[in-house]
Design a protein around this motif. Structure first.
Motif, PDB file in Angstrom:
ATOM      1  N   ASP A  28       0.835  -1.191   0.000  1.00  0.00           N
ATOM      2  CA  ASP A  28       0.000   0.000   0.000  1.00  0.00           C
ATOM      3  C   ASP A  28       0.881   1.256   0.000  1.00  0.00           C
ATOM      4  O   ASP A  28       1.755   1.415   0.851  1.00  0.00           O
ATOM      5  N   GLN A  86      -0.492   4.463  -0.101  1.00  0.00           N
ATOM      6  CA  GLN A  86      -1.329   5.607   0.246  1.00  0.00           C
ATOM      7  C   GLN A  86      -0.587   6.546   1.189  1.00  0.00           C
ATOM      8  O   GLN A  86       0.067   6.122   2.134  1.00  0.00           O
ATOM      9  N   GLY A  87      -0.696   7.837   0.897  1.00  0.00           N
ATOM     10  CA  GLY A  87      -0.062   8.843   1.734  1.00  0.00           C
ATOM     11  C   GLY A  87       1.380   9.131   1.357  1.00  0.00           C
ATOM     12  O   GLY A  87       1.991  10.055   1.905  1.00  0.00           O
ATOM     13  N   GLY A 134      -1.986   3.892  -4.728  1.00  0.00           N
ATOM     14  CA  GLY A 134      -2.318   4.924  -3.746  1.00  0.00           C
ATOM     15  C   GLY A 134      -1.353   6.070  -3.610  1.00  0.00           C
ATOM     16  O   GLY A 134      -1.607   6.988  -2.808  1.00  0.00           O
ATOM     17  N   ASN A 150       0.636   9.535  -4.326  1.00  0.00           N
ATOM     18  CA  ASN A 150       0.573  10.796  -5.047  1.00  0.00           C
ATOM     19  C   ASN A 150       1.779  10.821  -5.982  1.00  0.00           C
ATOM     20  O   ASN A 150       2.890  10.485  -5.560  1.00  0.00           O
ATOM     21  N   HIS A 155      -7.476   7.608 -10.611  1.00  0.00           N
ATOM     22  CA  HIS A 155      -7.092   6.855  -9.412  1.00  0.00           C
ATOM     23  C   HIS A 155      -7.435   7.546  -8.097  1.00  0.00           C
ATOM     24  O   HIS A 155      -7.212   6.972  -7.024  1.00  0.00           O
ATOM     25  N   VAL A 198      -6.061  10.098  -6.610  1.00  0.00           N
ATOM     26  CA  VAL A 198      -4.907  10.570  -5.843  1.00  0.00           C
ATOM     27  C   VAL A 198      -4.549  11.972  -6.320  1.00  0.00           C
ATOM     28  O   VAL A 198      -5.119  12.490  -7.278  1.00  0.00           O
ATOM     29  N   SER A 205       7.605   0.073  -2.094  1.00  0.00           N
ATOM     30  CA  SER A 205       6.750  -0.181  -0.936  1.00  0.00           C
ATOM     31  C   SER A 205       7.509  -0.807   0.229  1.00  0.00           C
ATOM     32  O   SER A 205       8.672  -1.183   0.127  1.00  0.00           O
TER      33      SER A 205
END
Length: 275
Positions: A11, A13-14, A38, A40, A62, A64, A255
Protein backbone atom coordinates in the motif's frame (compact mmCIF):
# COMPACT_ATOMS: atom_id res chain seq x y z
CA UNK A 1 -4.46 -15.13 16.14
CA UNK A 2 -4.70 -11.79 14.38
CA UNK A 3 -3.72 -12.27 10.73
CA UNK A 4 -0.74 -10.42 9.30
CA UNK A 5 -2.03 -8.59 6.24
CA UNK A 6 0.81 -8.96 3.79
CA UNK A 7 -1.09 -7.15 1.05
CA UNK A 8 -0.86 -3.97 3.14
CA UNK A 9 2.89 -4.00 2.62
CA UNK A 10 2.30 -2.87 -0.97
CA UNK A 11 0.00 0.00 0.00
CA UNK A 12 1.46 3.38 -1.07
CA UNK A 13 -1.33 5.61 0.25
CA UNK A 14 -0.06 8.84 1.73
CA UNK A 15 3.31 8.56 0.01
CA UNK A 16 4.60 10.87 -2.71
CA UNK A 17 6.49 9.44 -5.66
CA UNK A 18 8.57 11.40 -8.18
CA UNK A 19 9.02 9.77 -11.60
CA UNK A 20 11.47 11.33 -14.06
CA UNK A 21 10.92 10.52 -17.72
CA UNK A 22 7.29 10.20 -16.67
CA UNK A 23 5.93 10.39 -20.22
CA UNK A 24 8.21 7.69 -21.62
CA UNK A 25 7.39 4.13 -22.62
CA UNK A 26 8.10 2.83 -19.12
CA UNK A 27 7.48 6.06 -17.23
CA UNK A 28 3.80 6.30 -18.11
CA UNK A 29 3.03 2.75 -17.01
CA UNK A 30 5.00 3.19 -13.80
CA UNK A 31 3.17 6.42 -12.95
CA UNK A 32 -0.11 4.58 -13.49
CA UNK A 33 0.98 1.71 -11.27
CA UNK A 34 2.14 3.96 -8.44
CA UNK A 35 -1.11 5.92 -8.57
CA UNK A 36 -3.18 2.72 -8.61
CA UNK A 37 -1.47 1.60 -5.40
CA UNK A 38 -2.32 4.92 -3.75
CA UNK A 39 0.74 7.13 -4.19
CA UNK A 40 0.57 10.80 -5.05
CA UNK A 41 2.64 11.07 -8.24
CA UNK A 42 4.86 13.84 -9.57
CA UNK A 43 5.14 13.31 -13.33
CA UNK A 44 8.46 14.83 -14.41
CA UNK A 45 9.29 15.29 -18.08
CA UNK A 46 10.71 17.80 -20.55
CA UNK A 47 7.25 18.46 -22.00
CA UNK A 48 5.39 20.54 -19.41
CA UNK A 49 1.90 20.69 -20.91
CA UNK A 50 1.83 16.96 -21.61
CA UNK A 51 3.10 16.20 -18.09
CA UNK A 52 0.38 18.38 -16.56
CA UNK A 53 -2.33 16.77 -18.70
CA UNK A 54 -1.18 13.25 -17.84
CA UNK A 55 -0.99 14.10 -14.12
CA UNK A 56 -4.56 15.38 -14.22
CA UNK A 57 -5.67 12.18 -15.94
CA UNK A 58 -3.94 10.05 -13.28
CA UNK A 59 -5.61 12.01 -10.50
CA UNK A 60 -9.05 11.63 -12.07
CA UNK A 61 -8.72 7.90 -12.70
CA UNK A 62 -7.09 6.86 -9.41
CA UNK A 63 -8.37 9.44 -6.93
CA UNK A 64 -4.91 10.57 -5.84
CA UNK A 65 -3.13 13.91 -6.05
CA UNK A 66 -0.76 14.31 -8.99
CA UNK A 67 1.48 17.06 -10.32
CA UNK A 68 3.04 17.52 -13.74
CA UNK A 69 6.41 19.29 -13.74
CA UNK A 70 8.78 20.28 -16.54
CA UNK A 71 12.40 19.44 -15.81
CA UNK A 72 15.69 19.07 -17.65
CA UNK A 73 17.44 16.55 -15.42
CA UNK A 74 20.85 17.56 -16.78
CA UNK A 75 20.39 21.06 -15.31
CA UNK A 76 21.15 21.69 -11.65
CA UNK A 77 18.74 24.63 -11.48
CA UNK A 78 15.94 22.78 -13.26
CA UNK A 79 16.24 19.81 -10.89
CA UNK A 80 16.27 22.10 -7.86
CA UNK A 81 13.11 23.85 -9.06
CA UNK A 82 11.39 20.51 -9.72
CA UNK A 83 12.11 19.25 -6.21
CA UNK A 84 10.97 22.52 -4.65
CA UNK A 85 7.65 22.30 -6.54
CA UNK A 86 7.12 18.71 -5.43
CA UNK A 87 7.86 19.49 -1.78
CA UNK A 88 5.78 22.70 -1.74
CA UNK A 89 2.82 20.75 -3.17
CA UNK A 90 3.02 17.52 -1.17
CA UNK A 91 5.19 18.39 1.83
CA UNK A 92 7.67 15.55 1.31
CA UNK A 93 9.03 13.00 -1.14
CA UNK A 94 9.05 9.33 -0.17
CA UNK A 95 9.78 7.55 -3.45
CA UNK A 96 11.95 8.42 -6.43
CA UNK A 97 11.95 6.53 -9.67
CA UNK A 98 15.07 8.00 -11.31
CA UNK A 99 14.13 6.95 -14.81
CA UNK A 100 14.85 9.70 -17.38
CA UNK A 101 17.23 8.80 -20.23
CA UNK A 102 18.10 10.17 -23.66
CA UNK A 103 18.53 8.71 -27.12
CA UNK A 104 19.80 12.04 -28.50
CA UNK A 105 18.33 14.77 -30.68
CA UNK A 106 20.42 13.46 -33.58
CA UNK A 107 19.74 9.77 -34.22
CA UNK A 108 22.36 9.56 -36.98
CA UNK A 109 25.02 10.68 -34.50
CA UNK A 110 23.59 8.44 -31.77
CA UNK A 111 23.74 5.30 -33.92
CA UNK A 112 27.14 6.12 -35.49
CA UNK A 113 29.85 3.41 -35.44
CA UNK A 114 32.10 3.47 -32.37
CA UNK A 115 35.13 4.37 -34.48
CA UNK A 116 33.34 7.50 -35.72
CA UNK A 117 31.56 8.47 -32.48
CA UNK A 118 32.00 12.11 -31.49
CA UNK A 119 32.85 13.33 -28.01
CA UNK A 120 30.03 15.88 -28.23
CA UNK A 121 27.50 13.09 -28.83
CA UNK A 122 29.00 11.01 -26.01
CA UNK A 123 28.69 13.93 -23.61
CA UNK A 124 25.12 14.72 -24.69
CA UNK A 125 23.97 11.22 -23.72
CA UNK A 126 26.01 11.11 -20.52
CA UNK A 127 24.58 14.49 -19.48
CA UNK A 128 21.14 12.90 -19.14
CA UNK A 129 21.80 9.20 -18.52
CA UNK A 130 24.29 9.59 -15.68
CA UNK A 131 24.72 13.29 -14.85
CA UNK A 132 20.92 13.55 -14.64
CA UNK A 133 20.78 10.47 -12.40
CA UNK A 134 23.38 12.06 -10.12
CA UNK A 135 21.62 15.44 -9.92
CA UNK A 136 18.15 14.04 -9.25
CA UNK A 137 19.37 11.45 -6.72
CA UNK A 138 21.46 14.08 -4.98
CA UNK A 139 18.63 16.59 -4.67
CA UNK A 140 15.87 14.18 -3.67
CA UNK A 141 18.17 12.10 -1.47
CA UNK A 142 19.09 15.28 0.41
CA UNK A 143 15.39 16.01 0.87
CA UNK A 144 14.79 12.49 2.20
CA UNK A 145 17.64 12.89 4.69
CA UNK A 146 16.14 16.16 5.93
CA UNK A 147 12.72 14.52 6.32
CA UNK A 148 14.23 11.81 8.53
CA UNK A 149 11.72 9.15 7.45
CA UNK A 150 13.80 7.07 5.06
CA UNK A 151 12.64 6.48 1.51
CA UNK A 152 13.05 4.40 -1.61
CA UNK A 153 15.06 5.37 -4.69
CA UNK A 154 14.75 3.19 -7.80
CA UNK A 155 17.14 3.91 -10.67
CA UNK A 156 16.56 2.60 -14.19
CA UNK A 157 19.56 1.04 -15.90
CA UNK A 158 19.32 -1.49 -18.77
CA UNK A 159 20.19 -5.05 -19.59
CA UNK A 160 23.02 -3.55 -21.66
CA UNK A 161 24.46 -2.06 -18.51
CA UNK A 162 25.26 -5.56 -17.23
CA UNK A 163 25.80 -7.58 -20.43
CA UNK A 164 27.06 -6.63 -23.88
CA UNK A 165 24.64 -6.36 -26.79
CA UNK A 166 24.72 -9.13 -29.39
CA UNK A 167 25.56 -7.06 -32.46
CA UNK A 168 24.44 -9.89 -34.77
CA UNK A 169 20.78 -9.04 -34.12
CA UNK A 170 21.02 -5.55 -35.61
CA UNK A 171 21.46 -6.37 -39.30
CA UNK A 172 18.22 -5.30 -40.99
CA UNK A 173 16.87 -3.94 -37.72
CA UNK A 174 15.07 -0.59 -37.73
CA UNK A 175 13.44 1.70 -35.16
CA UNK A 176 11.97 5.17 -35.79
CA UNK A 177 12.94 4.72 -39.42
CA UNK A 178 16.61 4.28 -38.59
CA UNK A 179 19.01 1.35 -38.80
CA UNK A 180 19.74 0.72 -35.14
CA UNK A 181 22.40 -0.61 -32.82
CA UNK A 182 23.25 -0.19 -29.15
CA UNK A 183 26.03 2.41 -28.97
CA UNK A 184 28.82 2.16 -26.43
CA UNK A 185 27.71 5.37 -24.71
CA UNK A 186 24.36 3.76 -23.86
CA UNK A 187 25.97 0.69 -22.32
CA UNK A 188 28.56 2.75 -20.45
CA UNK A 189 25.95 5.16 -19.07
CA UNK A 190 23.69 2.35 -17.88
CA UNK A 191 26.58 0.46 -16.28
CA UNK A 192 27.35 3.70 -14.44
CA UNK A 193 23.81 3.74 -13.04
CA UNK A 194 24.44 0.32 -11.47
CA UNK A 195 27.63 1.58 -9.83
CA UNK A 196 25.98 4.78 -8.59
CA UNK A 197 23.12 2.78 -7.09
CA UNK A 198 25.45 0.49 -5.17
CA UNK A 199 27.36 3.46 -3.78
CA UNK A 200 24.25 5.35 -2.69
CA UNK A 201 22.68 2.26 -1.12
CA UNK A 202 25.57 2.12 1.31
CA UNK A 203 25.96 5.88 1.69
CA UNK A 204 22.35 6.51 2.74
CA UNK A 205 21.67 3.20 4.51
CA UNK A 206 21.97 4.77 7.98
CA UNK A 207 19.14 7.14 7.04
CA UNK A 208 16.83 4.30 6.05
CA UNK A 209 16.96 5.31 2.39
CA UNK A 210 16.99 2.25 0.16
CA UNK A 211 18.48 2.49 -3.34
CA UNK A 212 18.01 -0.23 -5.96
CA UNK A 213 18.50 -0.66 -9.70
CA UNK A 214 15.76 -1.62 -12.14
CA UNK A 215 17.22 -3.44 -15.16
CA UNK A 216 14.72 -3.97 -17.98
CA UNK A 217 15.48 -6.12 -20.98
CA UNK A 218 14.29 -5.17 -24.46
CA UNK A 219 10.78 -3.68 -24.49
CA UNK A 220 8.72 -3.95 -27.66
CA UNK A 221 7.93 -0.39 -28.69
CA UNK A 222 7.83 -0.07 -32.46
CA UNK A 223 10.92 -1.96 -33.63
CA UNK A 224 10.57 -3.69 -36.99
CA UNK A 225 9.77 -7.42 -37.24
CA UNK A 226 13.36 -8.32 -38.11
CA UNK A 227 14.64 -6.92 -34.85
CA UNK A 228 11.77 -8.34 -32.79
CA UNK A 229 12.38 -11.83 -34.18
CA UNK A 230 16.16 -11.74 -33.78
CA UNK A 231 15.98 -10.34 -30.26
CA UNK A 232 13.27 -12.79 -29.20
CA UNK A 233 15.42 -15.69 -30.38
CA UNK A 234 18.04 -14.63 -27.83
CA UNK A 235 15.55 -14.74 -24.94
CA UNK A 236 14.60 -17.94 -23.08
CA UNK A 237 10.96 -16.80 -22.85
CA UNK A 238 11.02 -16.25 -26.61
CA UNK A 239 9.76 -12.67 -26.82
CA UNK A 240 10.42 -9.04 -25.97
CA UNK A 241 9.00 -7.48 -22.83
CA UNK A 242 5.94 -5.27 -22.43
CA UNK A 243 6.02 -1.96 -20.48
CA UNK A 244 3.45 -3.15 -17.94
CA UNK A 245 5.69 -6.10 -17.01
CA UNK A 246 8.11 -3.69 -15.33
CA UNK A 247 5.54 -2.14 -13.01
CA UNK A 248 5.34 -4.94 -10.43
CA UNK A 249 9.03 -4.66 -9.56
CA UNK A 250 8.70 -0.89 -9.11
CA UNK A 251 5.73 -1.27 -6.77
CA UNK A 252 7.66 -3.85 -4.74
CA UNK A 253 10.76 -1.67 -4.49
CA UNK A 254 8.75 1.46 -3.70
CA UNK A 255 6.75 -0.18 -0.94
CA UNK A 256 7.37 -1.58 2.54
CA UNK A 257 7.32 -5.07 1.01
CA UNK A 258 11.00 -4.47 0.18
CA UNK A 259 11.95 -2.82 3.47
CA UNK A 260 15.06 -5.06 3.83
CA UNK A 261 16.20 -4.69 0.22
CA UNK A 262 18.85 -2.21 -0.88
CA UNK A 263 21.75 -2.06 -3.32
CA UNK A 264 20.27 -4.77 -5.54
CA UNK A 265 19.81 -5.22 -9.29
CA UNK A 266 16.31 -6.26 -10.37
CA UNK A 267 16.68 -7.82 -13.81
CA UNK A 268 13.47 -8.18 -15.84
CA UNK A 269 14.69 -9.57 -19.13
CA UNK A 270 12.81 -12.79 -19.94
CA UNK A 271 15.99 -14.68 -19.05
CA UNK A 272 18.27 -13.01 -21.63
CA UNK A 273 21.12 -12.55 -19.17
CA UNK A 274 21.29 -16.22 -18.18
CA UNK A 275 22.86 -17.11 -21.56
Amino acid sequence: MKPYLFKNLFDLQGKTAVVTGGLGILGKRICQGLAEFGANVVVVDLHENDAIAFAEELADVHGVKCLGVQCDVSSTESVKEMVEKAVSTFGEINILHNNAASKSSDLDAFFAPFEEYTLDQWREIMAVNIDGMFLVAQSIGKQMVLQGKGGSIIQTASIYGIVAPDNRIYEGSYYLGKQINTPAVYSASKASVVGLTKYLSSYWASHGIRVNTLIPGGIQSGQNETFITKYSNRVPLGRMGRPEEIVGAVIYLASDASSYVTGQQFVIDGGLSVW
